[in-house]
Design a protein around this motif. Sequence first.
Motif, PDB file in Angstrom:
ATOM      1  N   ARG A   4       9.568   8.534   0.994  1.00 46.39           N
ATOM      2  CA  ARG A   4       8.736   7.480   0.273  1.00 46.39           C
ATOM      3  C   ARG A   4       7.448   7.888   0.579  1.00 46.39           C
ATOM      4  N   PRO A   5       6.273   8.614  -0.328  1.00 47.77           N
ATOM      5  CA  PRO A   5       5.128   8.950   0.024  1.00 47.77           C
ATOM      6  C   PRO A   5       4.282   7.669   0.315  1.00 47.77           C
ATOM      7  N   ALA A   6       4.335   6.699  -0.578  1.00 52.28           N
ATOM      8  CA  ALA A   6       3.510   5.614  -0.303  1.00 52.28           C
ATOM      9  C   ALA A   6       3.595   4.435   0.896  1.00 52.28           C
ATOM     10  N   PHE A   7       4.961   4.644   1.124  1.00 53.64           N
ATOM     11  CA  PHE A   7       5.563   4.058   2.267  1.00 53.64           C
ATOM     12  C   PHE A   7       4.892   4.708   3.518  1.00 53.64           C
ATOM     13  N   GLN A   8       4.959   5.908   3.631  1.00 58.36           N
ATOM     14  CA  GLN A   8       4.500   6.690   4.821  1.00 58.36           C
ATOM     15  C   GLN A   8       2.848   6.344   4.936  1.00 58.36           C
ATOM     16  N   ALA A   9       2.073   6.554   3.778  1.00 61.95           N
ATOM     17  CA  ALA A   9       0.845   6.173   3.693  1.00 61.95           C
ATOM     18  C   ALA A   9       0.269   4.802   4.448  1.00 61.95           C
ATOM     19  N   MET A  10       1.183   3.838   3.724  1.00 63.95           N
ATOM     20  CA  MET A  10       1.030   2.483   4.026  1.00 63.95           C
ATOM     21  C   MET A  10       1.409   2.433   5.859  1.00 63.95           C
ATOM     22  N   ILE A  11       2.281   2.921   6.258  1.00 64.26           N
ATOM     23  CA  ILE A  11       2.369   2.774   7.632  1.00 64.26           C
ATOM     24  C   ILE A  11       1.230   3.402   8.601  1.00 64.26           C
ATOM     25  N   ARG A  12       0.812   4.781   7.818  1.00 64.04           N
ATOM     26  CA  ARG A  12      -0.496   5.244   8.604  1.00 64.04           C
ATOM     27  C   ARG A  12      -1.782   4.388   8.413  1.00 64.04           C
ATOM     28  N   GLN A  13      -1.923   3.801   7.179  1.00 60.15           N
ATOM     29  CA  GLN A  13      -2.934   2.885   6.995  1.00 60.15           C
ATOM     30  C   GLN A  13      -2.793   1.678   8.070  1.00 60.15           C
ATOM     31  N   ALA A  14      -1.669   1.109   8.063  1.00 62.82           N
ATOM     32  CA  ALA A  14      -1.389  -0.221   8.959  1.00 62.82           C
ATOM     33  C   ALA A  14      -1.593   0.109  10.460  1.00 62.82           C
ATOM     34  N   ARG A  15      -1.291   1.406  10.828  1.00 63.23           N
ATOM     35  CA  ARG A  15      -1.532   1.807  12.254  1.00 63.23           C
ATOM     36  C   ARG A  15      -2.930   1.971  12.598  1.00 63.23           C
ATOM     37  N   LYS A  16      -3.905   2.136  11.661  1.00 60.12           N
ATOM     38  CA  LYS A  16      -5.245   2.445  11.930  1.00 60.12           C
ATOM     39  C   LYS A  16      -6.107   1.104  12.330  1.00 60.12           C
ATOM     40  N   LYS A  17      -6.558   0.818  13.426  1.00 59.88           N
ATOM     41  CA  LYS A  17      -7.287  -0.508  13.798  1.00 59.88           C
ATOM     42  C   LYS A  17      -8.471  -0.651  12.903  1.00 59.88           C
TER      43      LYS A  17
END
Length: 172
Positions: A74-87
């Motif tokens: 799931r590309p949007a899920f992966q993008a969300m995880i990356r964004q959420a982990r950015k402080k």
Amino acid sequence: MTPPKGFSSSAHAPLPDLRIAAAYIRVSTDDQVELSPASQLVEIRKWAARNGYIVPDEFVFMDEGISGKRADKRPAFQAMIRQARKKSNHIQYIIVHKFDRFARNKEDSVLYKALLKKDGVKVISVKEPIPQDDKFAVIYESMLEAMAEYYSLNLAEEVNKTMIKKAQAGKW
């Protein structure tokens, strides 16, 4: 780059008492009208507004027509995880319509929630509220994750049985 709505212009710091959230929306098929992306987003935004969260447009992530069985697909899920982990994004929460939109695989659910938790990000369900101060919450959330995985496994089995029966009858 301009800061997301709800941020002050000075150093992109969030305004006091605003809880910044991302929204994750997923539908497996076009047949899921009651869970359409638009319906999920409306419900998430209404819930967020009532409960003191802000969901900037750039933090809305959507996977359409993709199974929840495997998060790596799931590309949007992966993008969300990356964004959420950015402080620097100040995302404190991810809001979903139901936990099965986040994952239908218990292993993925536990893995990604643990990664997010390390960065101070919590996953919240609009339709399945879990009290954060109750020790029963651990059991309840685990049950919801297990039920989502069971549903997925059972559905796959039922679809397979139907396909075999139709093939045996000479149908598509």
